[in-house]
Design an enzyme around this catalytic site. Structure first.
Site, PDB file in Angstrom:
ATOM      1  N   GLY A 159       3.032  34.586  -2.554  1.00  0.00           N
ATOM      2  CA  GLY A 159       3.469  34.108  -1.249  1.00  0.00           C
ATOM      3  C   GLY A 159       4.153  35.226  -0.484  1.00  0.00           C
ATOM      4  N   GLY A 178       1.245  32.161  -5.515  1.00  0.00           N
ATOM      5  CA  GLY A 178       0.477  31.491  -4.471  1.00  0.00           C
ATOM      6  C   GLY A 178      -1.023  31.767  -4.539  1.00  0.00           C
ATOM      7  N   GLU A 191       7.326  34.104 -11.253  1.00  0.00           N
ATOM      8  CA  GLU A 191       8.470  33.802 -10.376  1.00  0.00           C
ATOM      9  C   GLU A 191       9.850  33.849 -11.041  1.00  0.00           C
ATOM     10  OE1 GLU A 191       5.716  31.959 -10.603  1.00  0.00           O
ATOM     11  OE2 GLU A 191       4.822  31.846  -8.600  1.00  0.00           O
ATOM     12  N   ASP A 205       5.628  27.529  -8.797  1.00  0.00           N
ATOM     13  CA  ASP A 205       5.421  26.407  -7.865  1.00  0.00           C
ATOM     14  C   ASP A 205       3.927  26.282  -7.564  1.00  0.00           C
ATOM     15  OD1 ASP A 205       5.288  28.754  -6.371  1.00  0.00           O
ATOM     16  OD2 ASP A 205       6.208  27.881  -4.594  1.00  0.00           O
TER      17      ASP A 205
HETATM   18  C1  QUE Z   1       7.117  37.210  -8.449  1.00  0.00           C
HETATM   19  C2  QUE Z   1       6.476  36.697  -7.346  1.00  0.00           C
HETATM   20  C3  QUE Z   1       5.811  37.534  -6.433  1.00  0.00           C
HETATM   21  C4  QUE Z   1       5.791  38.919  -6.693  1.00  0.00           C
HETATM   22  C5  QUE Z   1       6.428  39.424  -7.827  1.00  0.00           C
HETATM   23  C6  QUE Z   1       7.085  38.572  -8.682  1.00  0.00           C
HETATM   24  C7  QUE Z   1       5.157  37.055  -5.239  1.00  0.00           C
HETATM   25  C8  QUE Z   1       4.553  38.030  -4.372  1.00  0.00           C
HETATM   26  C9  QUE Z   1       4.571  39.383  -4.701  1.00  0.00           C
HETATM   27  C10 QUE Z   1       4.030  40.434  -3.881  1.00  0.00           C
HETATM   28  C11 QUE Z   1       3.480  41.568  -4.455  1.00  0.00           C
HETATM   29  C12 QUE Z   1       2.993  42.603  -3.670  1.00  0.00           C
HETATM   30  C13 QUE Z   1       3.061  42.531  -2.285  1.00  0.00           C
HETATM   31  C14 QUE Z   1       3.628  41.391  -1.716  1.00  0.00           C
HETATM   32  C15 QUE Z   1       4.104  40.366  -2.497  1.00  0.00           C
HETATM   33  O1  QUE Z   1       5.165  39.780  -5.856  1.00  0.00           O
HETATM   34  O2  QUE Z   1       5.135  35.835  -4.969  1.00  0.00           O
HETATM   35  O3  QUE Z   1       3.718  41.326  -0.373  1.00  0.00           O
HETATM   36  O4  QUE Z   1       2.606  43.547  -1.497  1.00  0.00           O
HETATM   37  O5  QUE Z   1       3.963  37.606  -3.233  1.00  0.00           O
HETATM   38  O6  QUE Z   1       7.721  39.061  -9.790  1.00  0.00           O
HETATM   39  O7  QUE Z   1       6.498  35.366  -7.096  1.00  0.00           O
END
Ligand code: QUE
Length: 334
Positions: free
Chosen positions: A64, A113, A136, A144
């Site tokens: 997400g 997500g 998460e 979730d």
């Molecule tokens: C837990 C998460 C997420 C995460 C790392 C976690 C998550 C998520 C991202 C993520 C990774 C790279 C990106 C970005 C988001 O990492 O939900 O924009 O470039 O979106 O340990 O829940």
């Protein structure tokens, strides 16, 4: 500027996720666009099948827009937080109830997500490059997007293990536990995608990929340590008792990096989710998401993993024995 590209040809509605700067992490606009498009296609006779793919060779969808949620939380914008999670979970429910075949091709990371827009669909095709996880607890949140429904329904212990540790599965392991339905070697994925796009029946397009794949997940160990109904503290106690076991040590290291409050909340939510419908799970998750994001572990976990990337969060309390049981019950409604 849209991060979703769509087309309809040969009865196949294709959605291509294309937010290259964030590994296709779902922001509010992508969630809104996906929901609207899928609703339209549900009633459109020109669309018989929905295919979801990624424009990014490395990721299907990283999760997400957790950075934006943290910004909203820090600014006190609780309505924006509620809007984000309620529209994301409504999208997950729509996919679970979708009246037409819905198929996701996962050739890279599908986390958080990203699983929410694939696991609830009828078919999930993975390659050896797929990397599947619900990570998460490391950011002070909890699994979730309907994970409190689908994790407790995996083979014994697997859901609790995945949800608490955030362990990453490769494609073959994802098929072995049921998170994916088909394995296709990445060098054959373009051929399979081409067959689907040409309107071939899905059974035909996937006919060569139905044989079981080999996985060396330690399923007996997972079932032994992560028994349904276990508390996070009792699981950690069991793992600590297995001195010298390399798998137990690696697993403890993952649990050690997680928010203790998130671990307790996750165990409670998965326990409740095992007896609930998806709709009930998503409703409970919405309450939990609104609540848990108000506690400091969330902003701190996102800071450590995604903002500063030092991977060194200061969670409060720092250990499971300090976790407030009444707080866990309020978040998890249990
Ligand atoms: C837990 C998460 C997420 C995460 C790392 C976690 C998550 C998520 C991202 C993520 C990774 C790279 C990106 C970005 C988001 O990492 O939900 O924009 O470039 O979106 O340990 O829940």
């Amino acid at each position: 500027m849209s991060f979703i590209n769509s087309s309809v040809t040969n009865g196949v509605g294709e959605i291509v996720l294309d937010r290259p700067k964030a590994l296709n992490a779902l922001d509010q606009s992508m969630i809104d666009d996906l929901y609207e498009l899928l609703q339209q296609w549900g009633d459109d006779d020109a669309v018989e099948t929905v295919l979801v793919t990624s424009a990014n060779p490395r990721a299907f969808c990283a999760g997400g827009d957790i950075r934006a949620i943290r910004d909203h939380v820090l600014a006190g914008e609780t309505a924006a937080v509620t809007r984000y999670f309620s529209s994301e979970y409504r999208l997950n429910q729509l996919i679970a109830e979708y009246p037409k075949p819905y198929i996701a091709l996962i050739d890279g990371a599908a986390m958080g997500g990203g699983l929410g827009i694939s696991v609830h669909g009828e078919l999930r095709v993975v390659t050896e490059n797929a990397l599947i996880a619900m990570p998460e607890t490391a950011i002070g949140f909890f699994p979730d997007v309907g994970a409190t429904y689908f994790l407790p329904r995996l083979p014994e212990g697997v859901g609790l293990w995945l949800g608490l540790t955030g362990a990453r599965l490769r494609g073959a392991d994802a098929v072995a536990v049921g998170l994916a339905t088909h394995f296709v070697p990445s060098d054959q994925l373009a051929t399979v995608a081409g067959a689907i796009r040409s309107g071939a029946p899905l059974g035909e397009a996937l006919a060569d990929h139905r044989e079981p794949v080999t996985s060396d997940l330690p399923l007996a160990k997972i079932a032994g340590y992560f028994q349904p109904g276990c508390t996070a503290a009792s699981i950690v106690g069991g793992l600590r008792g297995d001195v010298g076991d390399a798998w137990a040590e690696d697993t403890l290291a993952l649990l050690d990096a997680a928010s203790p409050t998130s671990l307790a909340v996750t165990a409670a939510l998965l326990e409740a989710g095992g007896q609930s419908t998806l709709e009930q799970c998503l409703e409970r998750e919405l309450h939990a998401a609104e609540q848990i994001t108000r506690y400091p572990d969330f902003a701190e976990g996102v800071r450590a993993v995604l903002v500063d990337k030092d991977r060194n969060p200061s969670f409060i309390p720092p250990t499971l024995d300090g976790v407030d049981g009444a707080l866990v019950s309020r978040i998890a409604l249990s």
